[in-house]
Design an enzyme around this catalytic site. Structure first.
Site, PDB file in Angstrom:
ATOM      1  N   TYR A 101       4.383  -8.150   7.837  1.00  0.00           N
ATOM      2  CA  TYR A 101       3.219  -8.742   7.162  1.00  0.00           C
ATOM      3  C   TYR A 101       2.470  -7.681   6.365  1.00  0.00           C
ATOM      4  O   TYR A 101       1.259  -7.554   6.430  1.00  0.00           O
ATOM      5  CB  TYR A 101       2.309  -9.427   8.191  1.00  0.00           C
ATOM      6  CG  TYR A 101       1.619 -10.650   7.644  1.00  0.00           C
ATOM      7  CD1 TYR A 101       2.313 -11.839   7.485  1.00  0.00           C
ATOM      8  CD2 TYR A 101       0.278 -10.616   7.260  1.00  0.00           C
ATOM      9  CE1 TYR A 101       1.699 -12.967   6.970  1.00  0.00           C
ATOM     10  CE2 TYR A 101      -0.357 -11.742   6.741  1.00  0.00           C
ATOM     11  CZ  TYR A 101       0.364 -12.915   6.608  1.00  0.00           C
ATOM     12  OH  TYR A 101      -0.246 -14.053   6.098  1.00  0.00           O
ATOM     13  N   GLY A 102       3.235  -6.878   5.626  1.00  0.00           N
ATOM     14  CA  GLY A 102       2.620  -5.884   4.744  1.00  0.00           C
ATOM     15  C   GLY A 102       2.511  -6.467   3.358  1.00  0.00           C
ATOM     16  O   GLY A 102       2.305  -7.681   3.182  1.00  0.00           O
ATOM     17  N   ASN A 103       2.667  -5.608   2.364  1.00  0.00           N
ATOM     18  CA  ASN A 103       2.553  -6.063   0.990  1.00  0.00           C
ATOM     19  C   ASN A 103       3.474  -7.252   0.728  1.00  0.00           C
ATOM     20  O   ASN A 103       3.052  -8.295   0.213  1.00  0.00           O
ATOM     21  CB  ASN A 103       2.885  -4.895   0.047  1.00  0.00           C
ATOM     22  CG  ASN A 103       2.855  -5.331  -1.400  1.00  0.00           C
ATOM     23  OD1 ASN A 103       3.785  -5.959  -1.909  1.00  0.00           O
ATOM     24  ND2 ASN A 103       1.767  -5.043  -2.065  1.00  0.00           N
ATOM     25  N   LYS A 135      14.729   7.133  -5.143  1.00  0.00           N
ATOM     26  CA  LYS A 135      13.796   6.828  -4.048  1.00  0.00           C
ATOM     27  C   LYS A 135      13.177   8.126  -3.573  1.00  0.00           C
ATOM     28  O   LYS A 135      13.780   9.197  -3.715  1.00  0.00           O
ATOM     29  CB  LYS A 135      14.539   6.162  -2.881  1.00  0.00           C
ATOM     30  CG  LYS A 135      13.643   5.323  -1.983  1.00  0.00           C
ATOM     31  CD  LYS A 135      13.355   3.972  -2.605  1.00  0.00           C
ATOM     32  CE  LYS A 135      12.403   3.141  -1.797  1.00  0.00           C
ATOM     33  NZ  LYS A 135      12.311   1.769  -2.325  1.00  0.00           N
TER      34      LYS A 135
HETATM   35  P1  NAD Z   1       4.357  -2.443   4.212  1.00  0.00           P
HETATM   36  O1  NAD Z   1       4.238  -1.090   4.782  1.00  0.00           O
HETATM   37  O2  NAD Z   1       3.252  -2.956   3.352  1.00  0.00           O
HETATM   38  O3  NAD Z   1       4.588  -3.519   5.397  1.00  0.00           O
HETATM   39  C1  NAD Z   1       5.582  -3.404   6.359  1.00  0.00           C
HETATM   40  C2  NAD Z   1       5.312  -4.463   7.415  1.00  0.00           C
HETATM   41  O4  NAD Z   1       6.389  -4.448   8.361  1.00  0.00           O
HETATM   42  C3  NAD Z   1       4.031  -4.235   8.214  1.00  0.00           C
HETATM   43  O5  NAD Z   1       3.431  -5.485   8.520  1.00  0.00           O
HETATM   44  C4  NAD Z   1       4.557  -3.597   9.514  1.00  0.00           C
HETATM   45  O6  NAD Z   1       3.683  -3.812  10.620  1.00  0.00           O
HETATM   46  C5  NAD Z   1       5.851  -4.365   9.681  1.00  0.00           C
HETATM   47  N1  NAD Z   1       6.812  -3.704  10.549  1.00  0.00           N
HETATM   48  C6  NAD Z   1       7.129  -2.392  10.609  1.00  0.00           C
HETATM   49  N2  NAD Z   1       8.035  -2.186  11.591  1.00  0.00           N
HETATM   50  C7  NAD Z   1       8.300  -3.404  12.137  1.00  0.00           C
HETATM   51  C8  NAD Z   1       9.150  -3.859  13.179  1.00  0.00           C
HETATM   52  N3  NAD Z   1       9.914  -3.004  13.867  1.00  0.00           N
HETATM   53  N4  NAD Z   1       9.163  -5.178  13.466  1.00  0.00           N
HETATM   54  C9  NAD Z   1       8.399  -6.032  12.775  1.00  0.00           C
HETATM   55  N5  NAD Z   1       7.562  -5.672  11.790  1.00  0.00           N
HETATM   56  C10 NAD Z   1       7.518  -4.373  11.471  1.00  0.00           C
HETATM   57  O7  NAD Z   1       5.742  -2.470   3.415  1.00  0.00           O
HETATM   58  P2  NAD Z   1       6.185  -3.463   2.245  1.00  0.00           P
HETATM   59  O8  NAD Z   1       5.888  -2.807   0.941  1.00  0.00           O
HETATM   60  O9  NAD Z   1       5.682  -4.831   2.524  1.00  0.00           O
HETATM   61  O10 NAD Z   1       7.792  -3.404   2.402  1.00  0.00           O
HETATM   62  C11 NAD Z   1       8.474  -4.203   3.359  1.00  0.00           C
HETATM   63  C12 NAD Z   1       9.963  -4.161   3.065  1.00  0.00           C
HETATM   64  O11 NAD Z   1      10.202  -4.619   1.733  1.00  0.00           O
HETATM   65  C13 NAD Z   1      10.600  -2.756   3.129  1.00  0.00           C
HETATM   66  O12 NAD Z   1      11.930  -2.866   3.577  1.00  0.00           O
HETATM   67  C14 NAD Z   1      10.580  -2.307   1.671  1.00  0.00           C
HETATM   68  O13 NAD Z   1      11.541  -1.301   1.402  1.00  0.00           O
HETATM   69  C15 NAD Z   1      10.914  -3.634   1.005  1.00  0.00           C
HETATM   70  N6  NAD Z   1      10.526  -3.693  -0.396  1.00  0.00           N
HETATM   71  C16 NAD Z   1       9.242  -3.511  -0.788  1.00  0.00           C
HETATM   72  C17 NAD Z   1       8.909  -3.619  -2.132  1.00  0.00           C
HETATM   73  C18 NAD Z   1       7.487  -3.527  -2.615  1.00  0.00           C
HETATM   74  O14 NAD Z   1       7.247  -3.829  -3.792  1.00  0.00           O
HETATM   75  N7  NAD Z   1       6.514  -3.163  -1.787  1.00  0.00           N
HETATM   76  C19 NAD Z   1       9.910  -3.877  -3.082  1.00  0.00           C
HETATM   77  C20 NAD Z   1      11.228  -4.073  -2.640  1.00  0.00           C
HETATM   78  C21 NAD Z   1      11.522  -3.982  -1.288  1.00  0.00           C
END
Ligand code: NAD
Length: 416
Positions: free
Chosen positions: A219-221, A106
């Protein structure tokens, strides 16, 4: 006693519990409790105002006994080395539970992407790759996107890497735009894998998914794709979603297209038409069938675990539940799909991306999703079988499956 929320302490405590059940030999246990190697560095960046700002960056290669380290890069103002260590450990267990020929790693940069211009963001991204070029590579360590990093950032990083090494090497980074060798289905893969895992959990629990209710935190990716796919693939009724600014609720269901349109304009889901406000803590405690934490760590803790009413928790985020909360949820009979199983879809399609890059051959999205379904369903069944046979929590069962595989690779190499 206050709960320790340090993510790496949590990752180690989870491993300790599994090591005890597995009766792992003490030397192997000690070896697997720590990262194999880690790099700490400074990234000097010329800002738009002409001043130079120094950002702190990290790359942790937790374990590469089963293959090259694999894991995303986070850009976050609250990034710490312990968060990166924990996420790298979870990547090690994730690639093992999904039975991919990869290890776990990571990376992270302490920065606030919301306060950077596009050109500053590009210079941070290129600076990160310059700092790690000697340590990453197709056969060493393959980065990908994570929180606040995206395909455009992967494109800048790939370009910087290829300039430095002097040849094309698309598979050195995954989650790229498709024009640069990214895989079809990669951007939705984490959520898609979670949808397959929810389908399996519902089958085990005898819950019909069509019309069942669901709440999604984040509500991210991941969270936004999960909303769309819940609607399109499993016919789940998503009644609440949220982001860091708060949430929205409609008992009749939230239309993903309407929320996406609102998000594009407002840059938050808050105040979306046809919805009422709900806080993040209220969302977690809603009486829904499926709860999907898809934001950040430590959202379900000893403080609120007892208030959770969902029947299934699908951890798309990494580390959303603390060990103390785990015990409470297990005692309440809530079916938890643990993070490194539930969100393994992203790294699985990243691996498919590496395979396609190696062969210079593209698979279409339906083939990617079919192979993803096979991988997630096989991993889910291995964990479910272990949990049932030993009558243990699903998270501990997932650890047993993953740690046994990593330990065997370590043993075969003669490291321990
Ligand atoms: P991102 O940055 O696209 O989205 C994160 C979302 O979480 C945003 O909507 C943000 O506003 C919200 N957020 C942040 N802090 C918050 C809080 N305190 N309360 C509520 N909402 C909050 O990130 P992502 O890529 O969607 O990743 C989200 C999670 O999934 C992370 O834990 C990441 O490690 C995990 N993850 C992501 C992937 C991937 O392919 N992107 C793969 C495996 C795991």
């Amino acid at each position: 006693m206050t709960e320790n929320l340090n993510p790496f302490a949590i990752a180690q405590a989870q491993l300790d519990e599994a090591a005890e059940v597995l009766q792992l030999e003490p030397a192997m246990h000690r070896f697997l409790r720590e990262p194999l190697r880690e790099f700490h560095f400074s990234i000097p960046v010329r800002m738009d105002n002409g001043q130079t700002e120094t950002f702190r960056g990290y790359r942790v290669q937790y374990n590469d006994a089963r293959g090259p380290a694999k894991g995303g890069i986070r850009f976050h103002p609250d990034e710490t080395i312990d968060t990166v260590r924990a996420l790298a450990a979870w990547m090690t267990w994730k690639t093992a539970v999904a039975d991919l020929p990869l290890g776990g790693g990571k990376g992270g940069v302490i920065c606030n992407p919301r306060q950077l211009s596009v050109s500053e963001l590009e210079r941070v991204s290129r600076g990160y790759i310059r700092a790690v070029t000697r340590f990453v590579g197709l056969t060493q360590d393959v980065p990908a996107p994570d929180v606040h990093t995206n395909p455009q950032i992967m494109a800048w990083m790939l370009d910087e890497y290829e300039i430095l090494v002097g040849h094309h090497e698309a598979g050195v980074i995954t989650g790229k735009p498709q024009e640069l060798g990214g895989s079809a289905g990669r951007s939705a893969a984490t959520a898609m894998g979670g949808i397959f895992a929810i389908r399996e959990a519902a089958r085990v629990q005898g819950i019909p998914l069509a019309g069942s209710t669901c709440a999604i935190q984040g509500y991210g990716n991941v969270g936004s794709h999960a909303h769309r796919l819940a609607h399109e693939v499993s016919d789940l009724k998503v009644v609440a979603v949220s982001d860091e600014f708060g949430g929205i609720y409609n008992p009749n269901g939230l239309d993903p297209a309407v929320v996406q349109n609102h998000l594009r304009e407002a840059r938050t889901v808050k105040d979306c038409p046809d919805s009422e406000f709900i806080s993040n803590s209220e969302l977690l405690e809603l009486d829904v069938d499926v709860l999907v934490p898809a934001a950040i760590e430590n959202q379900i803790t000893s403080k609120n675990a007892d208030l959770i009413k969902a029947k299934i928790i699908a951890e798309l985020a990494n580390g959303p539940t603390t060990p103390r909360a785990d015990k409470v949820l297990f005692d309440k009979g809530i079916y938890l799909i643990p993070d490194f199983l539930c969100n393994a879809g992203g790294v699985t399609v990243s691996y498919f991306e590496m395979v396609q890059n190696a062969y210079q051959f593209r698979w279409d999205e339906s083939l990617v999703n079919q192979r993803l379904d096979n991988k997630i369903t096989t991993a889910f069944q291995a964990v479910q079988k272990m949990a049932q046979s030993k009558q243990i929590e699903n998270r501990v069962a997932a650890y047993l499956v993953a740690v046994a595989r990593v330990a065997e690779a370590v043993r075969l190499r003669g490291w321990v």
